[in-house]
Design a protein around this motif. Structure first.
Motif, PDB file in Angstrom:
ATOM      1  N   THR A  46       0.829  -1.210   0.000  1.00 39.64           N
ATOM      2  CA  THR A  46       0.000   0.000   0.000  1.00 39.64           C
ATOM      3  C   THR A  46       0.860   1.255   0.000  1.00 39.64           C
ATOM      4  O   THR A  46       0.519   2.249  -0.649  1.00 39.64           O
ATOM      5  N   LEU A  47       1.975   1.235   0.735  1.00 41.88           N
ATOM      6  CA  LEU A  47       2.882   2.383   0.736  1.00 41.88           C
ATOM      7  C   LEU A  47       3.442   2.635  -0.666  1.00 41.88           C
ATOM      8  O   LEU A  47       3.614   3.785  -1.083  1.00 41.88           O
ATOM      9  N   ALA A  48       3.714   1.554  -1.395  1.00 40.90           N
ATOM     10  CA  ALA A  48       4.183   1.705  -2.776  1.00 40.90           C
ATOM     11  C   ALA A  48       3.086   2.300  -3.650  1.00 40.90           C
ATOM     12  O   ALA A  48       3.358   3.123  -4.536  1.00 40.90           O
ATOM     13  N   SER A  49       1.832   1.921  -3.386  1.00 41.21           N
ATOM     14  CA  SER A  49       0.720   2.477  -4.162  1.00 41.21           C
ATOM     15  C   SER A  49       0.495   3.950  -3.841  1.00 41.21           C
ATOM     16  O   SER A  49       0.016   4.703  -4.686  1.00 41.21           O
ATOM     17  N   VAL A  50       0.841   4.378  -2.614  1.00 39.24           N
ATOM     18  CA  VAL A  50       0.736   5.800  -2.260  1.00 39.24           C
ATOM     19  C   VAL A  50       1.656   6.618  -3.157  1.00 39.24           C
ATOM     20  O   VAL A  50       1.274   7.682  -3.666  1.00 39.24           O
ATOM     21  N   GLU A  51       2.876   6.127  -3.365  1.00 40.89           N
ATOM     22  CA  GLU A  51       3.817   6.843  -4.224  1.00 40.89           C
ATOM     23  C   GLU A  51       3.304   6.921  -5.660  1.00 40.89           C
ATOM     24  O   GLU A  51       3.429   7.963  -6.319  1.00 40.89           O
ATOM     25  N   LYS A  52       2.706   5.835  -6.139  1.00 39.08           N
ATOM     26  CA  LYS A  52       2.171   5.848  -7.503  1.00 39.08           C
ATOM     27  C   LYS A  52       0.948   6.751  -7.592  1.00 39.08           C
ATOM     28  O   LYS A  52       0.744   7.439  -8.592  1.00 39.08           O
ATOM     29  N   HIS A  53       0.109   6.726  -6.541  1.00 40.22           N
ATOM     30  CA  HIS A  53      -1.122   7.506  -6.540  1.00 40.22           C
ATOM     31  C   HIS A  53      -0.824   8.999  -6.600  1.00 40.22           C
ATOM     32  O   HIS A  53      -1.540   9.755  -7.262  1.00 40.22           O
ATOM     33  N   TYR A  54       0.225   9.421  -5.901  1.00 40.61           N
ATOM     34  CA  TYR A  54       0.557  10.847  -5.846  1.00 40.61           C
ATOM     35  C   TYR A  54       1.705  11.222  -6.772  1.00 40.61           C
ATOM     36  O   TYR A  54       2.303  12.274  -6.613  1.00 40.61           O
ATOM     37  N   LYS A  55       1.986  10.349  -7.729  1.00 41.45           N
ATOM     38  CA  LYS A  55       3.004  10.676  -8.727  1.00 41.45           C
ATOM     39  C   LYS A  55       2.518  11.851  -9.577  1.00 41.45           C
ATOM     40  O   LYS A  55       1.362  11.883 -10.005  1.00 41.45           O
ATOM     41  N   GLY A  56       3.376  12.805  -9.825  1.00 36.86           N
ATOM     42  CA  GLY A  56       2.964  13.996 -10.556  1.00 36.86           C
ATOM     43  C   GLY A  56       2.360  15.051  -9.661  1.00 36.86           C
ATOM     44  O   GLY A  56       1.751  16.009 -10.143  1.00 36.86           O
ATOM     45  N   GLN A  57       2.509  14.876  -8.341  1.00 41.17           N
ATOM     46  CA  GLN A  57       1.926  15.811  -7.387  1.00 41.17           C
ATOM     47  C   GLN A  57       2.510  17.214  -7.558  1.00 41.17           C
ATOM     48  O   GLN A  57       1.846  18.206  -7.248  1.00 41.17           O
ATOM     49  N   GLU A  58       3.753  17.298  -8.051  1.00 43.61           N
ATOM     50  CA  GLU A  58       4.367  18.611  -8.249  1.00 43.61           C
ATOM     51  C   GLU A  58       3.650  19.413  -9.329  1.00 43.61           C
ATOM     52  O   GLU A  58       3.847  20.630  -9.454  1.00 43.61           O
ATOM     53  N   MET A  59       2.791  18.737 -10.133  1.00 46.02           N
ATOM     54  CA  MET A  59       2.052  19.435 -11.179  1.00 46.02           C
ATOM     55  C   MET A  59       0.748  20.030 -10.675  1.00 46.02           C
ATOM     56  O   MET A  59       0.050  20.723 -11.412  1.00 46.02           O
ATOM     57  N   THR A  60       0.368  19.719  -9.445  1.00 44.25           N
ATOM     58  CA  THR A  60      -0.914  20.189  -8.920  1.00 44.25           C
ATOM     59  C   THR A  60      -0.802  21.608  -8.398  1.00 44.25           C
ATOM     60  O   THR A  60       0.284  22.121  -8.129  1.00 44.25           O
ATOM     61  N   GLY A  61      -1.946  22.238  -8.256  1.00 45.55           N
ATOM     62  CA  GLY A  61      -1.999  23.586  -7.703  1.00 45.55           C
ATOM     63  C   GLY A  61      -3.439  23.996  -7.510  1.00 45.55           C
ATOM     64  O   GLY A  61      -4.373  23.345  -7.993  1.00 45.55           O
ATOM     65  N   ASP A  62      -3.643  25.082  -6.802  1.00 46.97           N
ATOM     66  CA  ASP A  62      -4.989  25.561  -6.517  1.00 46.97           C
ATOM     67  C   ASP A  62      -5.502  26.400  -7.685  1.00 46.97           C
ATOM     68  O   ASP A  62      -4.767  27.123  -8.344  1.00 46.97           O
ATOM     69  N   SER A  63      -6.795  26.269  -7.912  1.00 45.79           N
ATOM     70  CA  SER A  63      -7.447  27.071  -8.951  1.00 45.79           C
ATOM     71  C   SER A  63      -8.933  27.072  -8.683  1.00 45.79           C
ATOM     72  O   SER A  63      -9.456  26.249  -7.935  1.00 45.79           O
ATOM     73  N   GLU A  64      -9.603  28.000  -9.282  1.00 47.88           N
ATOM     74  CA  GLU A  64     -11.051  28.032  -9.200  1.00 47.88           C
ATOM     75  C   GLU A  64     -11.608  27.461 -10.490  1.00 47.88           C
ATOM     76  O   GLU A  64     -11.211  27.859 -11.589  1.00 47.88           O
ATOM     77  N   GLU A  65     -12.546  26.549 -10.341  1.00 48.73           N
ATOM     78  CA  GLU A  65     -13.079  25.903 -11.546  1.00 48.73           C
ATOM     79  C   GLU A  65     -13.756  26.921 -12.454  1.00 48.73           C
ATOM     80  O   GLU A  65     -13.809  26.758 -13.672  1.00 48.73           O
ATOM     81  N   ASN A  66     -14.307  28.038 -11.880  1.00 49.34           N
ATOM     82  CA  ASN A  66     -14.957  29.054 -12.695  1.00 49.34           C
ATOM     83  C   ASN A  66     -13.967  29.727 -13.637  1.00 49.34           C
ATOM     84  O   ASN A  66     -14.323  30.227 -14.697  1.00 49.34           O
ATOM     85  N   ASP A  67     -12.684  29.783 -13.226  1.00 42.92           N
ATOM     86  CA  ASP A  67     -11.669  30.400 -14.065  1.00 42.92           C
ATOM     87  C   ASP A  67     -11.458  29.634 -15.366  1.00 42.92           C
ATOM     88  O   ASP A  67     -10.945  30.187 -16.334  1.00 42.92           O
ATOM     89  N   LEU A  68     -11.841  28.364 -15.362  1.00 43.33           N
ATOM     90  CA  LEU A  68     -11.625  27.554 -16.550  1.00 43.33           C
ATOM     91  C   LEU A  68     -12.597  27.891 -17.665  1.00 43.33           C
ATOM     92  O   LEU A  68     -12.279  27.746 -18.841  1.00 43.33           O
TER      93      LEU A  68
END
Length: 439
Positions: free
Chosen positions: A178-200
């Motif tokens: 499961t710990l290995a799956s946590v790393e896969k699940h959050y892979k690419g986390q550096e690409m995330t950020g906050d935004s407002e869906e209305n801005d889209l």
């Protein structure tokens, strides 16, 4: 993704690795026979090998026959041992834990070695029987070496099976998976950020849905690859179903915006791995479910094994601690130019906390040791995480104490629980007198 799917099939199908070993043994047997023929035609090379490695035709047939029969018997015993372990897992732990033993490469390795050894000895036996080139053979020595290897693997299997039956090792294995799956699940986390869906302003963009062509569980999603694909084609992709969920044929699975023309759906679906059986590849909740089920078996009436439940709770805290350190509530993934490319809603940390402990709290509510271990697990999660996670833990603690207060505790039990609750309050930075929770 095809490579990932092939790897998953090899792991989940119990026959694939033994079959590969069988084919390899067949090739090795052919090569061994070729070596035998080469030596029979070149006496000068044959004379360089000590005579102890050669046997006559009758002895060669006897040795190969005995080895092939013995390896077949050992293979039968191995299958029986595997069935015993599977029965134990099914009755003592959880039906979901069967996958862990079946997918274990070491078990498949032993079976593959036995099957390969049997095929190797059998093929050599048929070739020796039909050979009239010489009356001395070296291939029985090769078969004896293979038999020694198989004997060592048999001893290894006994040790391995004994280890697997121990609940502590099983829990540790599930936790590591499961710990290995946590790393896969959050892979690419550096690409995330906050935004407002209305801005889209997605309503102003052309969109169309993509439906699943398979039925099963979404085991894996290549987020990094999808972001790159969306950037190349100027797309915005939203997950309608998240990894871990079950989908049927024609179930809406993705929505795509801003595409001038409809793309080939297979290109996007290739970024997803859908399997008919649920696996802990990227599904953290499934790994948590396994540990919870083992814990519930431990505290079930008639079983009375709270230590197993406590072990599971401690490992759950390890998983949730790592999830908390990687957790980001933002569903938005950005490309290199900070444009939103993928939208993936994730389960909140509060939901993961609840799914981890609500059943254990319900069925272990009258056991002081179980409730204390949950409090200690929450303390460990809060101590090593940021303020946002501490708040999630504190909110869940209020729910936990609400259930604890419904039980009739003796004085010493109350004091014991309150001491641990005080540590939890300090870990969550909730040490003000009016915020302390006591029983």
């Amino acid at each position: 993704m095809l490579l990932k799917e092939a790897e998953n099939k090899i792991k989940t199908n119990f026959w694939v690795l033994p079959a590969l070993y069988g084919v390899g043994a067949l090739v090795l047997a052919v090569l061994s026979v070729a070596v035998e023929h080469t030596l029979s035609q070149h006496e000068n090379i044959k004379n360089l090998i000590p005579s102890i490695f050669f046997t006559d035709k009758e002895l060669a047939q006897t040795v190969l026959s005995a080895i092939s029969t013995s390896l077949l018997t050992m293979t039968t015993i191995t299958f029986s041992s595997v069935l015993v372990v599977l029965t134990t897992f099914l009755s003592q732990f959880s039906p979901r834990t069967l996958q862990n033993f079946i997918n274990d490469s070491k078990t498949q390795l032993v079976l593959g070695t036995f099957i390969g050894g049997y095929i190797y000895a059998l093929v050599l036996l048929s070739q020796v029987k039909g050979s009239e080139l010489d009356n001395s053979f070296i291939v029985p020595s090769f078969a004896i070496l293979v038999a020694f290897i198989c004997l060592g693997m048999f001893v290894f299997l006994i040790h391995h099976v004994t280890d697997w039956i121990k609940v502590g090792n099983l829990v540790s294995n599930i936790t590591s998976e499961t710990l290995a799956s946590v790393e896969k699940h959050y892979k690419g986390q550096e690409m995330t950020g906050d935004s407002e869906e209305n801005d889209l302003d997605l309503n102003s963009l052309k969109s169309y849905g993509i439906e699943s062509r398979k039925q099963g569980y979404i085991e894996y999603a290549d987020i990094v690859g999808m972001v790159s694909f969306a950037e190349d084609h100027e797309l915005i992709i939203k997950f309608e179903k998240v990894p871990g969920e079950y989908v049927d044929i024609d179930t809406p699975i993705l929505t795509v915006w801003n595409s001038p023309e409809k793309l080939d759906e297979r290109k996007l679906l290739d970024f997803l791995l859908i399997s008919p059986t649920q696996e802990v590849i990227e599904d953290i909740e499934f790994g948590i479910q396994k540990l919870v089920e083992i814990a519930l078996r431990g505290i079930a009436p008639g079983k009375n094994d709270p230590e197993t439940a406590i072990n599971c709770i401690e490992n759950l805290s390890q998983i949730l601690t790592k999830v908390g350190k990687n957790y980001s509530p933002s569903p938005y993934y950005y490309d290199s130019d900070k444009n939103i490319r993928v939208i993936l809603e994730k389960p909140s940390f509060a939901d993961l906390l609840y799914e981890s402990f609500y059943q254990i709290r319900h069925y272990g509510k009258a056991d002081v040791s179980v409730m204390t271990s949950i409090i200690n697990a929450l303390t460990l999660i809060a101590e090593t995480n940021r303020e946002e996670i501490k708040q999630y833990v504190w909110d869940f603690s209020l729910y936990l104490v609400e259930g604890i207060k419904q039980q009739d505790w003796l004085g010493l039990d109350k004091n014991y629980l309150n001491r641990h609750l005080l540590k939890l309050a300090k870990a969550c930075n909730e040490v003000h007198e009016e915020k302390l929770i006591t029983i």
